[in-house]
Design a protein around this motif. Sequence first.
Motif, PDB file in Angstrom:
ATOM      1  N   UNK A 499       0.822  -1.210   0.000  1.00  0.00           N
ATOM      2  CA  UNK A 499       0.000   0.000   0.000  1.00  0.00           C
ATOM      3  C   UNK A 499       0.853   1.256   0.000  1.00  0.00           C
ATOM      4  N   UNK A 500       2.124   1.111   0.348  1.00  0.00           N
ATOM      5  CA  UNK A 500       2.996   2.286   0.435  1.00  0.00           C
ATOM      6  C   UNK A 500       4.338   2.010  -0.229  1.00  0.00           C
ATOM      7  N   UNK A 501       4.715   2.909  -1.157  1.00  0.00           N
ATOM      8  CA  UNK A 501       6.048   2.886  -1.767  1.00  0.00           C
ATOM      9  C   UNK A 501       6.721   4.214  -1.450  1.00  0.00           C
ATOM     10  N   UNK A 502       7.922   4.125  -0.913  1.00  0.00           N
ATOM     11  CA  UNK A 502       8.704   5.342  -0.717  1.00  0.00           C
ATOM     12  C   UNK A 502      10.160   5.007  -0.990  1.00  0.00           C
ATOM     13  N   UNK A 503      10.933   6.026  -1.296  1.00  0.00           N
ATOM     14  CA  UNK A 503      12.340   5.748  -1.560  1.00  0.00           C
ATOM     15  C   UNK A 503      13.208   6.944  -1.167  1.00  0.00           C
ATOM     16  N   UNK A 504      14.443   6.608  -0.891  1.00  0.00           N
ATOM     17  CA  UNK A 504      15.474   7.616  -0.625  1.00  0.00           C
ATOM     18  C   UNK A 504      16.319   7.740  -1.884  1.00  0.00           C
ATOM     19  N   UNK A 505      16.425   8.945  -2.405  1.00  0.00           N
ATOM     20  CA  UNK A 505      17.134   9.151  -3.667  1.00  0.00           C
ATOM     21  C   UNK A 505      18.639   9.267  -3.433  1.00  0.00           C
ATOM     22  N   UNK A 506      19.417   8.614  -4.297  1.00  0.00           N
ATOM     23  CA  UNK A 506      20.869   8.777  -4.263  1.00  0.00           C
ATOM     24  C   UNK A 506      21.241   9.979  -5.137  1.00  0.00           C
ATOM     25  N   UNK A 530       8.580  14.525  -2.929  1.00  0.00           N
ATOM     26  CA  UNK A 530       9.624  14.624  -1.902  1.00  0.00           C
ATOM     27  C   UNK A 530       9.020  15.158  -0.610  1.00  0.00           C
ATOM     28  N   UNK A 531       9.270  14.443   0.488  1.00  0.00           N
ATOM     29  CA  UNK A 531       8.832  14.878   1.815  1.00  0.00           C
ATOM     30  C   UNK A 531      10.009  14.721   2.768  1.00  0.00           C
ATOM     31  N   UNK A 532      10.702  15.802   2.992  1.00  0.00           N
ATOM     32  CA  UNK A 532      11.901  15.841   3.826  1.00  0.00           C
ATOM     33  C   UNK A 532      12.953  14.886   3.248  1.00  0.00           C
ATOM     34  N   UNK A 533      13.112  13.689   3.826  1.00  0.00           N
ATOM     35  CA  UNK A 533      14.169  12.777   3.404  1.00  0.00           C
ATOM     36  C   UNK A 533      13.715  11.835   2.293  1.00  0.00           C
ATOM     37  N   UNK A 534      12.435  11.401   2.335  1.00  0.00           N
ATOM     38  CA  UNK A 534      11.971  10.367   1.431  1.00  0.00           C
ATOM     39  C   UNK A 534      11.000  10.918   0.384  1.00  0.00           C
ATOM     40  N   UNK A 535      10.943  10.209  -0.740  1.00  0.00           N
ATOM     41  CA  UNK A 535       9.937  10.459  -1.769  1.00  0.00           C
ATOM     42  C   UNK A 535       8.804   9.454  -1.578  1.00  0.00           C
ATOM     43  N   UNK A 536       7.558   9.935  -1.549  1.00  0.00           N
ATOM     44  CA  UNK A 536       6.390   9.059  -1.511  1.00  0.00           C
ATOM     45  C   UNK A 536       5.872   8.865  -2.932  1.00  0.00           C
ATOM     46  N   UNK A 537       5.577   7.595  -3.264  1.00  0.00           N
ATOM     47  CA  UNK A 537       5.119   7.280  -4.608  1.00  0.00           C
ATOM     48  C   UNK A 537       3.757   6.598  -4.529  1.00  0.00           C
TER      49      UNK A 537
END
Length: 730
Positions: A499-506, A530-537
Amino acid sequence: MDEFDLDDDVFDGLDESDLQELERPAKRQKSSHIDPATPAAPVAHDPRYLTLAKKLLAEKFGYADFRHEQAGAIQSLLAGNNTLAIFPTGAGKSLCYQIPAIAFPELDRTEGRAPENAGLTIVVSPLIALMKDQVDALQKRGISADSIDSTKTWEQQREIYAKIRRSELRILYCAPERLNNEGFVISIRDVPGGIRLLAVDEAHCVSEWGHSFRPDYLKVARFVDEVKAERVVCLTATATPQVAQDICKAFKIEEACVYKTSPYRPNLELHARSIEGDDGSANEILDAMLGFTGKTEADKRFGELFAFLRANPGPTLIYVGLQNQAEIHASVLSEQGFSAAAFHGGMKTEDKARIQEDFMASRIQIICATIAFGMGIDKPDIRNIVHWDLSNTVEEYSQQIGRAGRDGKPSRCMFYLAPSAFYLREVFARGDLPSRPSLKALFQDILNQARGRAVGDVFKVSHWHQGKEFDIRDSPLSVIYATLELRFGLFRATTPEYSSYKFEASKSYFPVIKNDETPAGKAVFSHAKKKVKFHDMDVNAACKATGLNRNDIIGKLNKLNELGHIKLMTKGIEHRYVIKKKLPETESEINAILDKLYVDMVGRENDAVSRGREVMDLITGRKCFALQLAEHFGMGLPDGKLKCGHCTYCITGIPVKPPRRPLTHTTTASIRGVLKATTVRDDPRLLARVAFGIRSPRISQLKLDKSNVFRSLAHHDFEALLREFTKVCN
């Protein structure tokens, strides 16, 4: 609990039975052309298969020749046949897929197939510990193998996928649950060279009538088709003729490609002792049941155990039913000067790993364990197997004793029969049946989730939320869904979604994604916020906005993750089901299915109870233990012998006497004590579980498992408790 680990805490979320004497639903008919209990005529194979297999066996594993039916199974696979290997624990089942996996490149060279198309062998295995042991052993032999599991870091998983893309990995281990992961399926079906072989370990789990049926195994056969695996090998030590039929049907295995070896091991001495408890108070009996010392059977058995271990030194596994028993036994043995440690599913991963390594290196001599320990352990010099409690099934007993004496030297297997065994057997055998009100509420919720959708549409549910809301633990909940799918054809399970995908971009993410002109790349760039540190998809929103297939976007995220541009994180599994036919709407239609479903669940419980009786019959019967064990699997002893000559029955000629089970009469006063602790009056089975000492989601939520009435009536008959609480609730 660790991913793919066994949940051996039998009191965690178990539902108790109502013990109705309902008949088991009729088993499916056996195939008329496959009978694994009868040896098939040998098949002639290309002689180069055996020559190559023996060469690799000597070079990579240091063995001069194959044992039992290994050679036949391996040649069958190299010839391209789907194959079933039924070998006893310790008989070398793993070589049946390891040898073909490393043989494919050499065979390819003779057939003009390019090395970069050598493909991959996938091994479906149920435990992280088993995967780790196998991978470590293969890597030490210079064989490229790895596993995908929850212990792997992001960087490690990236490297594994990179090796797969470069055709550098020969063998990949994963759990059956992994095959439902949409990202994994998408990534693996495009492996260079394809999936050459899919090995299904513990294949008996695919059978609804097997002793450890796991619904996720039902989807392995579908995965074979999804990734177009060239061939399949199913491996098990515990397939009865009926279970073997189911495996053959699921994976299209012909009679001539079934290879089996009798479970009889001449170096194993099978013994049993009946230990009677004192005529003490109910509390003393309960203490004995739970493993505490006192003037009860526990003291008697500990004395017997000390004497047995001193007379038979060497690496030893002691199997107990409960986690606290493992701790108590290890402590008591240590106080007596033995080198002992506990092992169970409630321990930290690092502690379990350390204890297992110490045992394998003989720094610890004795492991006091629940069923969480032993699967995949290949220590050749285990001298003793001790059963402190009654095994749940003959198959489980056979697996556990098979871990002794793999070096061929004499080893002893001691089974202590005591009154406490009856209590634990009842908990294990009857713990999964939900109450009828819970089952009805669950079924209604499933229908509500799917209502308004047409045949072919998909609906989503959270098993975690349903289990908590309707007081049904994970295992029976999965079986309920599998039954609705397999027996009633209402829907078909498909790949679960997160239900949730998020990632930290390099640092490389933005340059790559900005220049990605593919539709999926553009969708990720536009919809990943982008939300602070992580991207929500929001994958579903992206699909709706772009018209892309969900698999395209998931595939892009996985590819970015594999290449190191992002560190992908997922959570919140939602199970997805495709509606296969018009769902029931009227009360009569719903009740008709519910009635059959409940009968099926009760039947499964009755089957579990009968399996426990089979263990007792084996230990207390008027026949050689080894012969009874072989006959359970549709085989016999070598050369038609009727006796092994060194089990308890063969030595004494006297059957082991079953111990008496002490029970306390259920009184109004004892029932009243439980009722005072809670206001629950809508579920008599829940009240009986509290009194008897079996946790469930609702009991834990109400914190009744912390009450002093929890397990207060464990020395009573459960049927009597259920009758009394039913009177109160009506």
